[in-house]
Design an enzyme around this catalytic site. Structure first.
Site, short mmCIF file in Angstrom:
data_model
loop_
_atom_site.label_atom_id
_atom_site.label_comp_id
_atom_site.label_asym_id
_atom_site.label_seq_id
_atom_site.Cartn_x
_atom_site.Cartn_y
_atom_site.Cartn_z
N HIS A 15 0.82 -1.22 0.00
CA HIS A 15 0.00 0.00 0.00
C HIS A 15 0.86 1.27 0.00
O HIS A 15 2.06 1.22 -0.31
CB HIS A 15 -1.01 -0.04 1.15
CG HIS A 15 -1.70 -1.36 1.26
ND1 HIS A 15 -2.77 -1.69 0.46
CD2 HIS A 15 -1.45 -2.46 2.02
CE1 HIS A 15 -3.15 -2.92 0.75
NE2 HIS A 15 -2.37 -3.42 1.68
N GLU B 126 1.65 -11.87 5.26
CA GLU B 126 0.71 -11.13 6.13
C GLU B 126 1.22 -11.36 7.54
O GLU B 126 1.11 -12.46 8.08
CB GLU B 126 -0.72 -11.66 5.97
CG GLU B 126 -1.27 -11.60 4.55
CD GLU B 126 -1.73 -10.20 4.13
OE1 GLU B 126 -1.71 -9.27 4.97
OE2 GLU B 126 -2.09 -10.03 2.94
ZN ZN Z 1 -2.15 -5.29 2.62
#
Ligand code: ZN
Length: 267
Positions: free
Chosen positions: A58, A231
């Protein structure tokens, strides 16, 4: 005994019952006594000549640029939006910032070890957006990188959802049939290193084994070099958020990721 007490204190302070016990670090070698006329020993650079792409997920300003970030881009046989805003902790600590801070620690250490490191973004700014996922996907190709590691955190509101998982691509011609096998090996190494650092497998992904095969991620599909997307936890889970929002916790994540990169490149 002191180590056991320290681990216990760590687990209790985290308040996270399912944390795995970190593996004790290997004892460091005792440096030999320096003599006044000894040549300074150059720092070992085991990753000299290696090229690693680090992709912090991001960008902090993505939510301010909905038109730009919703534009469809190539994703590996289909199209999808350029980028997303990412998630955050309940306290408002953004995924983009977490990914950036962990990535910077990883970059610094890999460079100390001699690697050339390419970042897919050079800022974490509310005034910036992107890059798009297709650019991230191809980032290792033009520099002929050895590896590409994409750093993210998840945002699941499912009860009890926490832990780490690593996404890697299936063998899907003509996109990832050439990278699937080494990417899986890298994914296994990242998963192992995080577990050794005390981070449990995600409780909320299929299989519960800390791995996820993903065919829908441009970041993985467009890469011609082995790549995974990690993640590092669920930002909505208090246990995971506690590790993410402290410099000590972020250093733990970064050390594990560096260990995984080193191990993969040594193999
Ligand atoms: Zn992400």
């Amino acid at each position: 005994m002191r180590f056991v007490a320290a681990v216990l204190a760590l687990v209790l302070s985290a308040g996270c019952a399912s944390d795995v016990t970190p593996t004790a670090p290997a004892p460091s070698r005792t440096p030999s006594a320096a003599t006044p006329d000894a040549e300074p020993t150059p720092a070992p650079r085991p990753l000299a000549g290696r090229v690693v792409v680090i992709d912090p997920g991001h960008q902090l300003g993505n939510s301010r640029f909905p038109r730009e970030t919703s534009r469809l881009v190539p994703a590996g046989g289909f199209r999808k939006p350029c980028n997303t805003t990412g998630t955050s902790t309940d306290g408002g600590y953004p995924e983009a910032t977490f990914a950036w801070q962990v990535s910077r620690l990883v970059v610094r250490r890999l460079e100390e070890l001699g690697a050339r490191v390419v970042l897919t973004r050079d800022t974490n700014s509310v005034r910036r957006w992107g890059p798009c996922v297709d650019v991230r996907g191809r980032a290792g190709n033009r520099v002929d990188a050895d590896l590409k590691l994409s750093v993210h955190a998840d945002g699941s509101s499912a009860a009890g959802a926490r832990g780490v998982h690593v996404s890697h691509p299936p063998a899907r011609a003509p996109w990832t049939d050439d990278t699937a096998r080494p990417s899986r090996r890298f994914a296994l190494g990242v998963r192992r290193a995080l577990r050794q650092a005390g981070f449990p497998y995600a409780t909320y992904t299929a299989g519960g084994d800390g791995l996820d095969v993903r065919h829908d991620l441009a970041t993985l599909n467009l890469s011609d070099v082995p790549t995974v997307m990690v993640e590092l936890g669920n930002m909505r889970a208090a246990c995971d958020a506690r590790a993410m929002t402290t410099s000590r916790g972020r250093a733990r994540y970064a050390r594990a990721l560096v260990a995984a990169v080193r191990e993969h490149l040594a193999g």
